[in-house]
Design a protein around this motif. Sequence first.
Motif, PDB file in Angstrom:
ATOM      1  N   THR A 315       0.863  -1.183   0.000  1.00 12.25           N
ATOM      2  CA  THR A 315       0.000   0.000   0.000  1.00 12.25           C
ATOM      3  C   THR A 315       0.896   1.228   0.000  1.00 12.25           C
ATOM      4  N   PRO A 316       0.358   2.404  -0.270  1.00  6.89           N
ATOM      5  CA  PRO A 316       1.182   3.618  -0.171  1.00  6.89           C
ATOM      6  C   PRO A 316       1.826   3.767   1.206  1.00  6.89           C
ATOM      7  N   ARG A 317       1.089   3.383   2.240  1.00  4.34           N
ATOM      8  CA  ARG A 317       1.605   3.498   3.600  1.00  4.34           C
ATOM      9  C   ARG A 317       2.760   2.518   3.834  1.00  4.34           C
ATOM     10  N   SER A 318       2.570   1.255   3.458  1.00  2.00           N
ATOM     11  CA  SER A 318       3.630   0.267   3.676  1.00  2.00           C
ATOM     12  C   SER A 318       4.851   0.557   2.806  1.00  2.00           C
ATOM     13  N   THR A 319       4.620   1.106   1.607  1.00  5.84           N
ATOM     14  CA  THR A 319       5.735   1.453   0.731  1.00  5.84           C
ATOM     15  C   THR A 319       6.595   2.547   1.347  1.00  5.84           C
ATOM     16  N   ALA A 320       5.962   3.527   1.986  1.00  2.00           N
ATOM     17  CA  ALA A 320       6.724   4.585   2.656  1.00  2.00           C
ATOM     18  C   ALA A 320       7.568   4.003   3.781  1.00  2.00           C
ATOM     19  N   HIS A 354       5.040  11.435  10.839  1.00  2.00           N
ATOM     20  CA  HIS A 354       3.671  11.426  10.319  1.00  2.00           C
ATOM     21  C   HIS A 354       2.832  10.371  11.042  1.00  2.00           C
ATOM     22  N   ARG A 355       3.423   9.204  11.315  1.00  2.00           N
ATOM     23  CA  ARG A 355       2.673   8.177  12.039  1.00  2.00           C
ATOM     24  C   ARG A 355       2.330   8.677  13.443  1.00  2.00           C
ATOM     25  N   ALA A 356       3.288   9.324  14.099  1.00  2.00           N
ATOM     26  CA  ALA A 356       3.059   9.816  15.459  1.00  2.00           C
ATOM     27  C   ALA A 356       1.992  10.906  15.478  1.00  2.00           C
ATOM     28  N   LYS A 366       1.624   8.167  21.161  1.00  2.00           N
ATOM     29  CA  LYS A 366       2.506   8.438  22.288  1.00  2.00           C
ATOM     30  C   LYS A 366       3.766   7.583  22.225  1.00  2.00           C
ATOM     31  N   ALA A 367       3.593   6.303  21.907  1.00  2.00           N
ATOM     32  CA  ALA A 367       4.744   5.406  21.834  1.00  2.00           C
ATOM     33  C   ALA A 367       5.681   5.804  20.697  1.00  2.00           C
ATOM     34  N   THR A 368       5.106   6.243  19.583  1.00  2.00           N
ATOM     35  CA  THR A 368       5.946   6.627  18.438  1.00  2.00           C
ATOM     36  C   THR A 368       6.720   7.903  18.736  1.00  2.00           C
ATOM     37  N   TRP A 369       6.067   8.884  19.388  1.00  2.00           N
ATOM     38  CA  TRP A 369       6.801  10.085  19.789  1.00  2.00           C
ATOM     39  C   TRP A 369       7.896   9.732  20.794  1.00  2.00           C
ATOM     40  N   TRP A 409       7.339  -2.095  12.860  1.00  2.00           N
ATOM     41  CA  TRP A 409       6.132  -2.272  13.686  1.00  2.00           C
ATOM     42  C   TRP A 409       4.924  -1.622  13.010  1.00  2.00           C
ATOM     43  N   HIS A 410       5.092  -0.402  12.537  1.00  2.00           N
ATOM     44  CA  HIS A 410       3.968   0.283  11.894  1.00  2.00           C
ATOM     45  C   HIS A 410       3.557  -0.425  10.604  1.00  2.00           C
TER      46      HIS A 410
END
Length: 428
Positions: A315-320, A354-356, A366-369, A409-410
């Motif tokens: 997907t665009p997200r997984s490709t990034a 962007h994920r955070a 919170k975990a990503t930040w 993980w994401h």
Amino acid sequence: MLRWPSLRQPLDVLFLLTCLLLTADVLVPEIWGHGKTKDYALWFWAGQQVLNGSDLYARTTNGMLDFIYPPPPAILLAIPALFGKIPLYVVLSVLNSVAWALTSQLSNAMTGSEKIPAPWLAALPGFATITFVFDMYDLGQPNLVLLAMMLLGFWFMQKDRPWLGGGMFALATAIKVFPVAVLPYLLWRRRWAASASMIACTLLLLFVLPAPIRGYQRNIAEVKTWFSAMVGSSSEKGFGQRDEQNWSWVNQSVIAVTHRLVRPINYHLDEPRKPAQYMNLVSVDYKTANWIVLAVSGLIGLGFIWAIPARSKMTPRSTAEELGILFCLMTVASPLARQYYFMWLFLPLTVLMHRAAFDERPAVCKATWTLLGIVGALMLLSLPVFPSMLQAWGNNLLATAILAGGLIWHMHHPPASLVSPRLPAKLA
């Protein structure tokens, strides 16, 4: 969508002012001081060698080549060098500024979040990597320009222009060889057009285009000299014409850190006045250490293959996220990964920011930040106020590994409500 900086945007004005200040760091010593140091004088010399028809690899220091790049960048440097040092330095500073803007805009556009970030979020990766950017201007190194080229290559591929993408990868490789690490990825993902374009354009840039300027036989001889000195030379003392740096604390590549951990190597080799210091956990010979490096690299490669999804599930997200991991790996896979090489973490940092900011799960945000904060703290340990021992142990290498882990993980845990359209194979 790529855009020009606007004087109506406060952060754009700050960006332009910063570029002017960084350019002043380059020009002021040359105009009013004793001349700009670091690599700038070498670039002018290389350009003049081309203009005068002289040998690119004639100048040495302690038996090591001063100019350690293939012929194409010297030919490119000759164009502004024709007009003198200051025009050359201005051109290099402008290139860095354009590359910085392109890197920021392309990284924010390629996160797969399908959201337009607020200005502060779009600018945050630039603030996080400002020390690396300073090194690009101050040292005169091309890594930021190479990063912009690589991002532009993937941008072209996503716009269904794989031949242009491969051409950008080739140009980066012909300037500084370590971007060639993208080729195995292209082959694994069966990006045949981009792979063919990269190979063909690299050969053209190395062997065909310089021939009318340097002469065919002379260019072949110079490419052979460069290859044997940089790619074909490796020993217990070092590699790539920079023996004193290869095993020292300044190098945080997988190769260097692994060797320091398994061999009794003085990581102050580049600082002979300092007492010898070692960090090895075991003591093996050089050949065994190379086998360990090969095993570690193989495990990292297999882990990457395991982590990335099948083409049908991209997907665009997984490709990034996949590209973010790739840039992490290309950074630390380079045999020599000095501090400024970690400028290439710009894309993975942007994706995770962007994920955070946009993930619909508060706990995940919170975990990503928190993860990004740990990465930032590790990278700050490279500042001169901290002992070099921390870099010898690989603070940036560890930060890169944590970034890659967060991206993995994401990639495997997208929001449950997120429904992203699958990319066509040619765009994924």
